[in-house]
Write a protein that holds these residues in place. Structure first.
Motif, PDB file in Angstrom:
ATOM      1  N   TYR A  13       0.835  -1.199   0.000  1.00  9.62           N
ATOM      2  CA  TYR A  13       0.000   0.000   0.000  1.00  9.62           C
ATOM      3  C   TYR A  13       0.877   1.259   0.000  1.00  9.62           C
ATOM      4  N   PRO A  14       0.269   2.424  -0.170  1.00  6.57           N
ATOM      5  CA  PRO A  14       1.040   3.670  -0.062  1.00  6.57           C
ATOM      6  C   PRO A  14       1.658   3.818   1.332  1.00  6.57           C
TER       7      PRO A  14
ATOM      8  N   VAL B 191     -14.883  -3.060  -5.339  1.00  9.69           N
ATOM      9  CA  VAL B 191     -14.616  -2.305  -4.119  1.00  9.69           C
ATOM     10  C   VAL B 191     -13.553  -1.248  -4.390  1.00  9.69           C
ATOM     11  N   ASN B 192     -13.940   0.000  -4.234  1.00  8.48           N
ATOM     12  CA  ASN B 192     -13.011   1.122  -4.338  1.00  8.48           C
ATOM     13  C   ASN B 192     -12.448   1.394  -2.947  1.00  8.48           C
ATOM     14  N   THR B 193     -11.152   1.280  -2.791  1.00 14.53           N
ATOM     15  CA  THR B 193     -10.521   1.459  -1.479  1.00 14.53           C
ATOM     16  C   THR B 193      -9.909   2.846  -1.303  1.00 14.53           C
ATOM     17  N   GLY B 194     -10.330   3.786  -2.110  1.00 12.95           N
ATOM     18  CA  GLY B 194      -9.804   5.148  -1.977  1.00 12.95           C
ATOM     19  C   GLY B 194      -8.368   5.289  -2.422  1.00 12.95           C
ATOM     20  N   GLY B 195      -7.942   4.438  -3.346  1.00 19.70           N
ATOM     21  CA  GLY B 195      -6.583   4.520  -3.867  1.00 19.70           C
ATOM     22  C   GLY B 195      -5.556   3.766  -3.054  1.00 19.70           C
ATOM     23  N   LEU B 196      -5.980   3.068  -2.000  1.00 17.25           N
ATOM     24  CA  LEU B 196      -5.037   2.276  -1.208  1.00 17.25           C
ATOM     25  C   LEU B 196      -4.634   1.001  -1.933  1.00 17.25           C
TER      26      LEU B 196
ATOM     27  N   TRP C  37      -4.622   7.510   3.816  1.00 16.02           N
ATOM     28  CA  TRP C  37      -4.857   6.816   5.081  1.00 16.02           C
ATOM     29  C   TRP C  37      -5.589   7.687   6.093  1.00 16.02           C
ATOM     30  N   ASP C  38      -5.870   8.924   5.767  1.00 14.72           N
ATOM     31  CA  ASP C  38      -6.484   9.838   6.736  1.00 14.72           C
ATOM     32  C   ASP C  38      -7.818   9.333   7.288  1.00 14.72           C
ATOM     33  N   PRO C  39      -8.714   8.747   6.456  1.00 11.52           N
ATOM     34  CA  PRO C  39      -9.972   8.236   7.035  1.00 11.52           C
ATOM     35  C   PRO C  39      -9.729   7.151   8.094  1.00 11.52           C
TER      36      PRO C  39
ATOM     37  N   GLY D 268      -0.481  -4.971   9.049  1.00 12.05           N
ATOM     38  CA  GLY D 268      -1.633  -5.747   9.486  1.00 12.05           C
ATOM     39  C   GLY D 268      -2.835  -4.871   9.770  1.00 12.05           C
ATOM     40  N   VAL D 269      -2.610  -3.762  10.451  1.00 15.13           N
ATOM     41  CA  VAL D 269      -3.686  -2.805  10.722  1.00 15.13           C
ATOM     42  C   VAL D 269      -4.253  -2.272   9.405  1.00 15.13           C
ATOM     43  N   GLN D 270      -3.365  -1.937   8.482  1.00 12.46           N
ATOM     44  CA  GLN D 270      -3.806  -1.409   7.188  1.00 12.46           C
ATOM     45  C   GLN D 270      -4.625  -2.446   6.412  1.00 12.46           C
ATOM     46  N   THR D 271      -4.174  -3.696   6.445  1.00 14.97           N
ATOM     47  CA  THR D 271      -4.903  -4.758   5.759  1.00 14.97           C
ATOM     48  C   THR D 271      -6.283  -4.956   6.366  1.00 14.97           C
TER      49      THR D 271
END
Length: 428
Positions: free
Chosen positions: A301-302, A369-374, A309-311, A332-335
């Protein structure tokens, strides 16, 4: 998504898929014979969606306590916002203790408590947890990607390319720039695949295979492996070699041993993959003056500082209640965040019953699913999967390249890099 999708059924494990699909159909039709009615919830009179997130905690090897903690924070947030399509989200958490018995117990609990999915989880013991899930028809959404089976089971819906993509991408990048390379990896079943995947990347970059150095997952020091790695990586006096620790949580321990030994050897570079290295590890090993300065790191991811990641960070601030297990820079948190983004989209796409069967059907029928560019837009139709024989469930083979500059992990280049072609050549 990548422009290199499968166009022939020759790439698909047809027999296995057919058998699995047949087993699921039998379970759906003959619930008594399968022992359970799989994950039925969200029907008339039931406004709760139950899911589970598991990960190892407080063990001597890799731990991911932030994943279940993130899941709980996500549930508090989404319920405060009205729930999933008007339904309350109930998150069960489980510690698999990094062993086969614990993983199986977590899976059986998910079945017994009517979970419609297991979401955003980590376990090295897929052979233990997938069997109960498959028998009950419960989908596994957004696993960490640490095992091969997560990319083979018809009930697994990965959101990243797992360790295979990270190692292949890192190998390809280092193959262009490094002299001799030494890989230090866990002496475990999950670790046995890493040299092959990393070697495929090195080969794609025009490099020979790396020295494969094994280490115990729960070791308290790695002085012997550090000396071997430095010796191997500095074997060519004309080229700067690279040392690549891929030991997950124990990478920090290895780097402590490495730092004590490195002055006795010629200069080498270091590199690793996200999950083994993050900003907290870089800080703990000296930041800009530490061994990771200038190191390449591949991720899914970025970088954590990216505004995309702000949201997630806002949810952590407002709903985690200071839970220090949750590090927004942790892979892991990001996933887990991305996996729950998938769950939210799936439930919102359903009209009526929310069950393991309807969730699975929505995923198989091509919910996007659009993940906001993640990540790229995610979808799990057959035609969305890459032509990677050993990992047929991969739908996202993109990685990001990051580098440590002045003690900070920053983007080395813009955007994502597709490593599906490297993975296609990594059959083992």
């Amino acid at each position: 998504m990548t422009g290199r999708r499968r166009t022939s059924f020759l790439h698909r494990p047809v027999k296995a898929a057919a058998l699995s699909a047949g087993g699921l159909a039998a379970c759906a039709a003959l619930a008594v014979g399968c022992g359970v009615v799989p994950g039925v919830t969200g029907g008339p009179g039931d406004d709760t969606v139950t899911v589970m997130t598991w990960a190892p905690e407080k063990t001597a090897a890799t731990n991911e306590p932030g994943m279940p903690a993130m899941a709980k924070a996500y549930a508090r947030w989404v319920n405060a916002e009205g729930g999933l399509n008007g339904r309350k989200l109930r998150v069960l958490t489980c510690n698999d203790h990094n062993d086969t018995v614990g993983a199986a117990k977590c899976a059986r609990r998910a079945v017994n408590e009517g979970a419609v999915a297991v979401v955003g989880s980590y376990s090295q013991h897929a052979s233990s947890f997938l069997s109960p899930l498959e028998s009950a028809g419960i989908p596994y959404i957004g696993g960490y990607g640490v095992t091969d089976d997560e990319f083979k089971s018809v009930l697994s819906y990965p959101v990243n390319g797992g360790r295979p993509a990270l190692l292949a991408g890192l190998g390809e990048e280092l193959g262009k720039n490094c002299g001799p390379v030494a890989l230090i990896r866990p002496d475990s079943f999950a670790g046995d695949q890493l040299p092959v995947l990393f070697g495929s990347g090195l080969k794609a970059g025009g490099h020979s295979a790396a020295a494969d150095l094994r280490a115990d997952e729960d070791a308290s020091e790695f002085a012997g492996q550090a000396r071997q790695a430095l010796r191997r990586a500095s074997a060519d006096p004309l080229k700067t070699g690279c040392v690549v620790p891929a030991l997950d949580e124990r990478t920090n321990t290895f780097m402590d041993s490495f730092r004590r030994q490195r002055d006795d050897y010629p200069t080498v570079r270091t590199a690793s993959v996200l999950g083994s290295v993050d900003q907290s590890v870089i800080d703990a090993t000296g930041g800009a003056s530490g061994p990771y300065e200038g190191a390449y790191v591949t991720g899914w991811y970025p970088v954590a500082s990216n505004a995309r990641w702000d949201p997630m960070k806002k949810v952590i601030r407002e709903h985690a209640f200071g839970d220090n297990r949750i590090d927004p820079a942790d892979a892991g948190v990001q996933t887990t965040w991305i996996a729950y983004t998938v769950l939210k989209k799936v439930v919102e796409s359903l009209d009526g019953e929310v069950s393991a069967r309807t969730v699975r059907r929505a995923l198989d029928d091509g919910v996007r699913v659009n993940t906001g560019g993640l990540t790229p837009t995610l979808s799990w139709r057959f035609e969305d999967m890459t032509a990677v024989v050993d990992f047929p469930r991969v739908v996202n083979a993109d990685v990001t390249f990051q580098v440590v500059r002045e003690g900070r992990l920053v983007a080395a280049r813009r955007g994502f890099v597709d490593v599906s072609k490297v993975l296609e050549s990594s059959a083992y």
